[in-house]
Scaffold this motif. Structure first.
Motif, mmCIF file in Angstrom:
data_model
loop_
_atom_site.group_PDB
_atom_site.id
_atom_site.type_symbol
_atom_site.label_atom_id
_atom_site.label_comp_id
_atom_site.label_asym_id
_atom_site.label_seq_id
_atom_site.Cartn_x
_atom_site.Cartn_y
_atom_site.Cartn_z
ATOM 1 N N PHE A 1 96.279 89.512 4.252
ATOM 2 C CA PHE A 1 95.847 90.954 5.551
ATOM 3 C C PHE A 1 95.263 90.093 6.943
ATOM 4 O O PHE A 1 94.228 91.871 7.266
ATOM 5 N N ASP A 2 95.448 89.455 7.533
ATOM 6 C CA ASP A 2 95.148 89.689 8.839
ATOM 7 C C ASP A 2 96.221 88.787 9.521
ATOM 8 O O ASP A 2 96.066 88.371 10.736
ATOM 9 N N CYS A 3 98.003 88.033 8.562
ATOM 10 C CA CYS A 3 99.050 88.051 9.584
ATOM 11 C C CYS A 3 99.677 88.542 9.343
ATOM 12 O O CYS A 3 100.482 88.596 8.448
ATOM 13 N N PHE A 4 100.225 89.630 10.126
ATOM 14 C CA PHE A 4 101.015 90.799 9.811
ATOM 15 C C PHE A 4 102.480 90.168 9.886
ATOM 16 O O PHE A 4 103.030 90.879 9.405
ATOM 17 N N ILE A 5 102.802 89.671 10.883
ATOM 18 C CA ILE A 5 103.469 89.159 10.886
ATOM 19 C C ILE A 5 104.695 88.132 10.282
ATOM 20 O O ILE A 5 105.457 87.452 9.682
ATOM 21 N N PHE A 6 103.382 87.883 9.341
ATOM 22 C CA PHE A 6 103.535 86.381 8.199
ATOM 23 C C PHE A 6 105.201 87.106 6.714
ATOM 24 O O PHE A 6 106.163 86.615 6.843
ATOM 25 N N TYR A 7 104.787 88.648 7.277
ATOM 26 C CA TYR A 7 105.778 89.235 6.031
ATOM 27 C C TYR A 7 106.795 89.416 6.675
ATOM 28 O O TYR A 7 108.246 89.269 6.319
ATOM 29 N N PRO A 8 107.618 90.270 7.692
ATOM 30 C CA PRO A 8 108.995 89.837 7.585
ATOM 31 C C PRO A 8 109.354 88.524 8.288
ATOM 32 O O PRO A 8 110.652 88.541 7.891
ATOM 33 N N MET A 9 108.417 87.361 8.331
ATOM 34 C CA MET A 9 109.022 86.232 8.051
ATOM 35 C C MET A 9 109.603 85.751 6.826
ATOM 36 O O MET A 9 110.421 84.619 6.546
ATOM 37 N N PHE A 10 108.845 85.799 6.292
ATOM 38 C CA PHE A 10 108.929 85.595 4.668
ATOM 39 C C PHE A 10 109.908 86.216 3.916
ATOM 40 O O PHE A 10 110.957 85.943 3.548
ATOM 41 N N TRP A 11 110.180 87.615 4.440
ATOM 42 C CA TRP A 11 111.463 88.275 3.845
ATOM 43 C C TRP A 11 113.159 87.607 4.443
ATOM 44 O O TRP A 11 113.936 88.245 3.436
ATOM 45 N N ASN A 12 113.167 87.370 5.953
ATOM 46 C CA ASN A 12 113.920 86.755 6.759
ATOM 47 C C ASN A 12 114.413 85.355 5.862
ATOM 48 O O ASN A 12 115.836 85.574 6.389
ATOM 49 N N SER A 13 113.417 84.790 5.798
ATOM 50 C CA SER A 13 113.926 83.568 4.664
ATOM 51 C C SER A 13 115.119 83.891 4.135
ATOM 52 O O SER A 13 115.814 83.509 3.517
ATOM 53 N N LEU A 14 114.303 84.735 2.793
ATOM 54 C CA LEU A 14 114.673 85.100 1.595
ATOM 55 C C LEU A 14 115.948 85.490 2.105
ATOM 56 O O LEU A 14 117.002 85.468 1.376
ATOM 57 N N PHE A 15 116.017 86.633 2.861
ATOM 58 C CA PHE A 15 117.273 87.323 3.020
ATOM 59 C C PHE A 15 118.536 86.526 3.654
ATOM 60 O O PHE A 15 119.453 86.297 3.347
ATOM 61 N N TYR A 16 118.241 85.231 4.656
ATOM 62 C CA TYR A 16 119.308 84.347 5.628
ATOM 63 C C TYR A 16 119.801 83.786 4.310
ATOM 64 O O TYR A 16 120.936 83.572 3.844
#
Lengths: 130, 259
Positions: free
Chosen positions: B51-66
């Motif tokens: 709830f305070d580190c929103f850059i985490f979410y795009p990086m999480f989905w990027n890992s899964l996507f790649y």
């Protein structure tokens, strides 16, 4: 030896997790992450003070407490720009119907918080209402 | 007398089995201890991360996507390639396979600069394609699948060839059912490899929105609060779930033992 192996194997098969539970946990996990991806920021901002601000001019009396005002400060936190409230001690100048002019204590480029829906603290993160 | 000897042998075997099992359990605990410590230390810090580190979410989905895209495309590429290299009859087949083995053994640091120059010339630096394209042609999966495909039953392939001339149908109906276990194992290892890649996103990507979770974890000191441990726990979960789903396929007699 074969009996020991067979017994151990049967125990392992009993301990293995059924596929349905794995699928349910997977759906729950990714569903939660997807939900938080879109909603985490809103949930976070709901708990923050929502403020209005203005550049120097006539400051409403409600915005001044004990010769102190809060100004908007933009800083980088956790890889992105966020807005925070910084307390400043001021000297008020001319009084008008709408409020006060600030004589000293702030710079000409500072944005002063004129309204907040909850109590502000020095260094607290805020959300600007447009 | 023979009965007594058997009982003694059985007792000794049981004792030695218990002793070996004990040692293996201790080794397993030593390996699992860092993971346990990570999970324990992450308690109480999930709020700061989620709830305070929103850059985490795009990086999480990027890992899964790649990881997902690279693994799927790699499977589509290496199965026909491995089949061609193992069962095809053409000149230079062994030499090509030898080159693949050499490439597989080269560390990333050796091919890093040529990769970077190639991506820059193609104009796909700082893009998702720049991460996906080089990894799709990774030689590890092909070498493993090639070794496995040498042992497949060629009479099945000939039977399929009697019905159709299409190479894709021959591979789909004749080859893939025979190498299913190997495909699952390579899928798992390739997914884990791509999910864990760190150097490529760090070197070939500039924008944080395109980077992956290992980059986030390696730079966790940049972020406020104790976000490292909860990020590590969430990072482990997808691969752990994938292993739980597909891991049984690795236990077959024609599974990971052949890797």
């Amino acid at each position: 030896m074969q009996e020991i192996y067979n017994t151990t194997r049967k125990k392992q098969e009993k301990l293995s997790i059924p596929p349905v539970i794995i699928y349910v946990i997977t759906i729950l996990f990714f569903g939660t992450m997807a939900f938080l991806t879109f909603k985490a920021r809103d949930i976070h901002e709901k708990g923050l003070p929502h403020v209005k601000h203005q550049k120097l001019g006539i400051i409403p009396k409600d915005a001044i407490h004990n010769n102190q005002v809060f100004i908007i400060k933009t800083m980088v936190k956790n890889g992105e720009e966020r807005t925070f409230a910084e307390a400043r001690v001021i000297k008020t100048g001319e009084e008008t119907k709408e409020g006060y002019k600030i004589a000293s204590g702030t710079d000409m480029w500072d944005s002063i918080i004129t309204f907040s829906d909850r109590e502000l603290k020095d260094g607290a993160e805020v959300v600007i209402i447009k | 007398m023979a009965c007594k000897k058997e009982k003694l042998y059985y007792k000794t075997s049981k004792l030695s089995f218990i002793f070996i099992k004990g040692i293996i359990n201790v080794i397993a605990i030593i390996f699992i201890l860092p993971v346990l410590l990570t999970v324990i230390k992450s308690a109480g810090h999930y709020r700061e991360l989620l709830f305070d580190c929103f850059i985490f979410y795009p990086m999480f989905w990027n890992s899964l996507f790649y990881a997902t895209v690279i693994t799927i495309i790699q499977m589509a590429v290496i199965i026909p390639c491995a089949f061609g290299l193992s069962n095809g009859k053409f000149r230079g087949r062994k030499f090509i396979f030898f080159i693949y083995v050499i490439l597989m053994m080269m560390p990333f640091q050796v091919t890093m600069l040529p990769n970077y120059i190639g991506l820059r010339e193609l104009g796909i630096l700082n893009t998702r394609t720049g991460i996906i394209l080089p990894m799709v042609f990774s030689p590890f999966g092909l070498v493993v699948m090639h070794q496995y495909m040498k042992k497949i039953n060629t009479s099945v392939i000939e039977a399929v060839r009697l019905e159709t001339n299409s190479v894709i149908t021959v591979i789909w109906k004749g080859v893939v059912p025979q190498v299913k276990t190997c495909i699952m194992a390579v899928f798992l290892f390739t997914f884990a490899e791509c999910y864990n890649m760190l150097e490529q996103p760090m070197l070939f990507l500039k924008e944080d929105n395109l980077k992956t979770l290992p980059v986030f974890i390696s730079q966790a000191d940049k972020y406020e609060g104790g976000v490292l441990f909860p990020a590590a726990v969430i990072y482990m979960i997808p691969v752990f779930l994938l292993y739980l789903s597909l891991g049984k396929n690795l236990e077959g007699r024609t599974g990971a033992g052949n890797l």
